[in-house]
Enzyme design. Sequence first.
Site: not given
Length: 279
Positions: A136, A150, A154
């Site tokens: 992560s 993004y 994550k």
Amino acid sequence: MTSNKTWFITGAGRGFGRIWAQAALERGDRVALTLRNPAQAADLVERFPDTALALKLDVTNRAEVFAAVATAHDHFGRLDVIVNNAGFGQMGAIEEVDEDSIRANFETNVFGTLSVIQAALPLLRAQGAGHIINLSSVAGIVAVPTAGIYEGAKFAVEGISEALAAEVAQFGVRVSIVEPSGYATEFLSAGSIGSAPAMTEYDALREELAASLGEGDLGDPAASAPAILALVDAEKPPLRLMLGNLLPFVKDVYAQRIATWEAWDHVALAAHGNTGSEA
């Protein structure tokens, strides 16, 4: 529990994946390095011909993922540590990023991770042991403007991993989420971060964000290797491991979240619709 483990690492051509693969090999572990261009791992295969295996893999190709996992398992006889490291960033305000770029980011960061997990889990369950490590980021804990795609990917990895950990503990399989801060890896290069065409409407926000973040104190990628070895060797590895000086920042963010939840708790309780007055 120390060495003599067999690793399967995605995105092992550079950055964290390469560094962790080399650290594992240097202490005597076996490593299947998977990467888009196996030539990037040729030097490691030459140095460790008996314990390093380089496999071509694009994690967005599900069939290729299952084939690579099976090949690595057949070659080494077992897999102990699965590291989902392959991924890339995406910059841009939510309004700026086009659909194809959004899908591409999720295909690698989320669906690629899921494919590796689903390919490896039957093998780990059968042997009654294994450790899945999903990459992560601080971006999976806290979201800031102009990186929402993004960060969304994550955040998805975080939720999937947390549920997975509870599902597979009964089989002797452990799950850890690694959450690095900013590091001076190739992740910051143009080939690892997509950038959407900028809209002038968000320029002021970008400038404000850049000023608040400053230059930043990027971590040394090599310093992360002992932390990952300690993680895989731990008898009871944590679900989450932050890398870098993130704890004060994260504690502050969570304190703010709790304060907001508490301030609005009367609204939350009223929304439940049950006063609790019934006998």
